[in-house]
Motif scaffolding. Sequence first.
Motif, PDB file in Angstrom:
ATOM      1  N   ARG A   7       0.488  -1.178   0.249  1.00 62.38           N
ATOM      2  CA  ARG A   7      -0.105  -0.097   0.007  1.00 62.38           C
ATOM      3  C   ARG A   7       1.079   1.538  -0.073  1.00 62.38           C
ATOM      4  N   VAL A   8       0.920   1.655  -1.213  1.00 57.64           N
ATOM      5  CA  VAL A   8       1.660   3.089  -1.481  1.00 57.64           C
ATOM      6  C   VAL A   8       1.139   5.052  -1.681  1.00 57.64           C
ATOM      7  N   GLY A   9       1.255   5.615  -0.976  1.00 57.72           N
ATOM      8  CA  GLY A   9       0.677   6.751  -0.677  1.00 57.72           C
ATOM      9  C   GLY A   9       1.758   7.565  -1.395  1.00 57.72           C
ATOM     10  N   VAL A  10       0.799   8.931  -1.727  1.00 55.39           N
ATOM     11  CA  VAL A  10       1.909   9.848  -2.458  1.00 55.39           C
ATOM     12  C   VAL A  10       0.789  11.046  -1.430  1.00 55.39           C
ATOM     13  N   PHE A  11       1.825  11.452  -1.090  1.00 55.70           N
ATOM     14  CA  PHE A  11       1.496  13.385  -0.422  1.00 55.70           C
ATOM     15  C   PHE A  11       2.154  14.647  -1.152  1.00 55.70           C
ATOM     16  N   GLY A  12       1.272  15.480  -1.110  1.00 53.90           N
ATOM     17  CA  GLY A  12       1.921  17.609  -1.402  1.00 53.90           C
ATOM     18  C   GLY A  12       0.839  17.696  -2.025  1.00 53.90           C
ATOM     19  N   LEU A  13       0.895  18.395  -2.030  1.00 54.85           N
ATOM     20  CA  LEU A  13       0.323  19.854  -2.839  1.00 54.85           C
ATOM     21  C   LEU A  13       0.557  19.569  -4.650  1.00 54.85           C
ATOM     22  N   LEU A  14      -0.676  18.505  -4.860  1.00 61.09           N
ATOM     23  CA  LEU A  14      -0.805  17.644  -5.955  1.00 61.09           C
ATOM     24  C   LEU A  14      -2.153  18.212  -6.808  1.00 61.09           C
ATOM     25  N   GLY A  15      -1.996  18.908  -7.872  1.00 64.81           N
ATOM     26  CA  GLY A  15      -3.225  19.068  -8.142  1.00 64.81           C
ATOM     27  C   GLY A  15      -3.804  20.160  -8.614  1.00 64.81           C
ATOM     28  N   SER A  16      -2.885  21.247  -7.494  1.00 62.28           N
ATOM     29  CA  SER A  16      -3.526  22.285  -7.604  1.00 62.28           C
ATOM     30  C   SER A  16      -2.733  23.354  -8.378  1.00 62.28           C
ATOM     31  N   GLY A  30       5.593   6.695 -12.321  1.00 61.35           N
ATOM     32  CA  GLY A  30       5.938   5.959 -13.902  1.00 61.35           C
ATOM     33  C   GLY A  30       7.298   4.550 -13.498  1.00 61.35           C
ATOM     34  N   TYR A  31       7.728   4.954 -12.138  1.00 59.24           N
ATOM     35  CA  TYR A  31       8.564   4.468 -11.690  1.00 59.24           C
ATOM     36  C   TYR A  31       7.958   3.024 -11.006  1.00 59.24           C
ATOM     37  N   LEU A  32       6.704   3.831  -9.839  1.00 64.16           N
ATOM     38  CA  LEU A  32       5.756   2.422  -9.478  1.00 64.16           C
ATOM     39  C   LEU A  32       5.786   1.318 -10.169  1.00 64.16           C
ATOM     40  N   ARG A  33       5.281   1.954 -11.512  1.00 58.65           N
ATOM     41  CA  ARG A  33       4.282   1.334 -12.646  1.00 58.65           C
ATOM     42  C   ARG A  33       5.422   0.778 -13.763  1.00 58.65           C
ATOM     43  N   ALA A  34       5.883   0.750 -13.386  1.00 54.55           N
ATOM     44  CA  ALA A  34       7.332   0.005 -13.558  1.00 54.55           C
ATOM     45  C   ALA A  34       7.579  -1.053 -13.168  1.00 54.55           C
ATOM     46  N   GLU A  35       8.227  -0.770 -11.867  1.00 55.60           N
ATOM     47  CA  GLU A  35       9.600  -1.476 -11.246  1.00 55.60           C
ATOM     48  C   GLU A  35       8.156  -2.443  -9.963  1.00 55.60           C
ATOM     49  N   HIS A  36       7.165  -1.677  -8.632  1.00 55.40           N
ATOM     50  CA  HIS A  36       6.223  -2.224  -8.254  1.00 55.40           C
ATOM     51  C   HIS A  36       4.474  -2.206  -8.853  1.00 55.40           C
ATOM     52  N   PHE A 392      15.978   5.843  -8.475  1.00 56.12           N
ATOM     53  CA  PHE A 392      15.017   4.835  -8.891  1.00 56.12           C
ATOM     54  C   PHE A 392      15.159   3.527  -7.703  1.00 56.12           C
ATOM     55  N   THR A 393      16.535   2.953  -7.687  1.00 58.03           N
ATOM     56  CA  THR A 393      16.842   1.885  -7.379  1.00 58.03           C
ATOM     57  C   THR A 393      17.279   2.183  -5.894  1.00 58.03           C
ATOM     58  N   ALA A 394      17.776   3.119  -5.346  1.00 61.71           N
ATOM     59  CA  ALA A 394      17.960   2.544  -4.195  1.00 61.71           C
ATOM     60  C   ALA A 394      16.819   3.496  -3.411  1.00 61.71           C
ATOM     61  N   LEU A 395      15.625   3.983  -4.260  1.00 65.09           N
ATOM     62  CA  LEU A 395      14.559   3.821  -3.332  1.00 65.09           C
ATOM     63  C   LEU A 395      13.800   3.179  -3.233  1.00 65.09           C
ATOM     64  N   THR A 396      13.991   1.826  -4.242  1.00 70.11           N
ATOM     65  CA  THR A 396      13.710  -0.140  -4.099  1.00 70.11           C
ATOM     66  C   THR A 396      14.070  -0.009  -3.113  1.00 70.11           C
ATOM     67  N   THR A 397      15.673  -0.323  -3.304  1.00 72.96           N
ATOM     68  CA  THR A 397      16.316  -0.669  -1.474  1.00 72.96           C
ATOM     69  C   THR A 397      15.845  -0.585  -0.097  1.00 72.96           C
ATOM     70  N   ALA A 398      15.594   1.075  -0.087  1.00 72.67           N
ATOM     71  CA  ALA A 398      15.289   1.195   1.150  1.00 72.67           C
ATOM     72  C   ALA A 398      13.843   1.384   1.165  1.00 72.67           C
ATOM     73  N   PRO A 401      12.167  -3.600   0.513  1.00 73.26           N
ATOM     74  CA  PRO A 401      12.507  -5.069   0.763  1.00 73.26           C
ATOM     75  C   PRO A 401      11.961  -6.011  -0.290  1.00 73.26           C
ATOM     76  N   ARG A 402      11.056  -5.970   0.271  1.00 74.60           N
ATOM     77  CA  ARG A 402       9.944  -6.883   0.069  1.00 74.60           C
ATOM     78  C   ARG A 402      10.378  -7.422  -1.937  1.00 74.60           C
ATOM     79  N   ALA A 403      10.081  -6.018  -2.368  1.00 79.88           N
ATOM     80  CA  ALA A 403      10.339  -6.592  -3.463  1.00 79.88           C
ATOM     81  C   ALA A 403      11.474  -6.414  -4.081  1.00 79.88           C
ATOM     82  N   ASP A 404      12.725  -5.471  -3.620  1.00 79.00           N
ATOM     83  CA  ASP A 404      13.784  -6.589  -3.773  1.00 79.00           C
ATOM     84  C   ASP A 404      14.566  -7.637  -3.830  1.00 79.00           C
ATOM     85  N   ALA A 405      14.091  -8.330  -2.444  1.00 72.15           N
ATOM     86  CA  ALA A 405      14.658  -9.300  -2.554  1.00 72.15           C
ATOM     87  C   ALA A 405      13.870 -10.193  -3.199  1.00 72.15           C
ATOM     88  N   SER A 406      12.563 -10.588  -3.327  1.00 71.62           N
ATOM     89  CA  SER A 406      12.375 -11.026  -4.115  1.00 71.62           C
ATOM     90  C   SER A 406      12.769 -11.505  -5.623  1.00 71.62           C
TER      91      SER A 406
END
Length: 410
Positions: A7-16, A30-36, A392-398, A401-406
């Motif tokens: 479950r991933v949330g994105v947060f900020g003054l988005l769509g404003s 784009g990163y989430l849809r490609a990598e996760h 994005f590689t660093a973000l996946t690792t941080a 970890p479940r997806a990175d290990a798989s």
Amino acid sequence: MRQPPLRVGVFGLLGSGNLGNDGSLEAVLGYLRAEHPEAAVDALCGGPEVVAARYRIPATRLNWYRGEYRTASRAGAIAAKGLGKLVDAVRTAAWVRRHDVVIVPGMGVLEATLPLRPWGFPYALFLLCASGRLFGTRVALVGVGAAEIADRPTRALVCWSARLAAYRSYRDTLSRDAMRAMGVDTARDEVYPDLAFALPMPPPTGASPGSSGRGSPGPVCVGVMDFHGGNDDRAGAERIHRRYLDGTTRFVRALVEDGRPVRLLTGDGIDAPVVAAILAAVDSPLVTAAEATSLADLMAETAAADAVVATRYHNLVCALRAGTPTLALSYAAKSDALMERMGLGAYCHPAREVDADRLIEQFRALEQRSAQLRQTLDERNLTADRQIEQQFTALTTALFPRADASKETP
């Protein structure tokens, strides 16, 4: 057993209405849809209707009180704002608790280079990061901007937000240095290009008319901003705005007198009055206003130009990403740092003190080196591509970890 989706949330003054903020969101999605692709993504944001319609993810309003970012003068509005702060604490905590990961995608969330009140977005960011620490939800500040802040309440909220986040990366070295100067331990924090560099480059438009010998000089994009100075310039805000508008208008008029078509660009809905003022003052069919609704639109506009002169940070990012020679009307150190990083550090002009004559000289010098600067930008964009991949590689690792290990499991 099959594991439940992340479950991933994105947060900020988005769509404003700020195209730079939405471009950062688009890059992270784009990163989430490609990598996760298994992740279930939703948003807590400023413009939920826009985010839900444009990016096809569920979205919730950031603030309970809809007038949060309007000045409150009546007793009822002041009371509603105060109540909203308490309600938002509960709403934010409940939203964070439902997620495994929350990402704050880019944006200048740790700075106050534009007018900012501590109990506005800094408070909202603090609630997010504190809730993440309380409930064990990993909060990531990804590719964000930061600057030293003089106002003590704002500084305190920003610094505690950064300390409570599980992951931090910055869009330039100045941002990391600013957080270190304000007492945040940045030893494990990395610097990568702005997230907008993850967006696809616009298709080639052919040779540049003015600089490559194809004919008469081509169009110039001028990115304008409703600029009144920064958080510490409130007393002189109108004087700063008048000088900025007068200088920019004189520059546009000089381009028109040379027969150059001019496209006026914005990066936020609040910039529209500046466009209207310039159109009225110059009153020429050579001056038109672009109706960009995304960073992709802005990149396409800048890619079709011979040169760009721009104020808003993400107008600069778009022009540089498109490989177009660019001159910055710089209102903060982040603009200077971006230009230096892309090899155009010599082409900055202070937005607070626009001198039209000097700006014209700098612009002509920029165009004289157009071919060389385009080559430089091509090289710097290739470097940025590699660094964004590393981000994005660093973000996946941080964060995943479940997806990175798989991926490592045979």
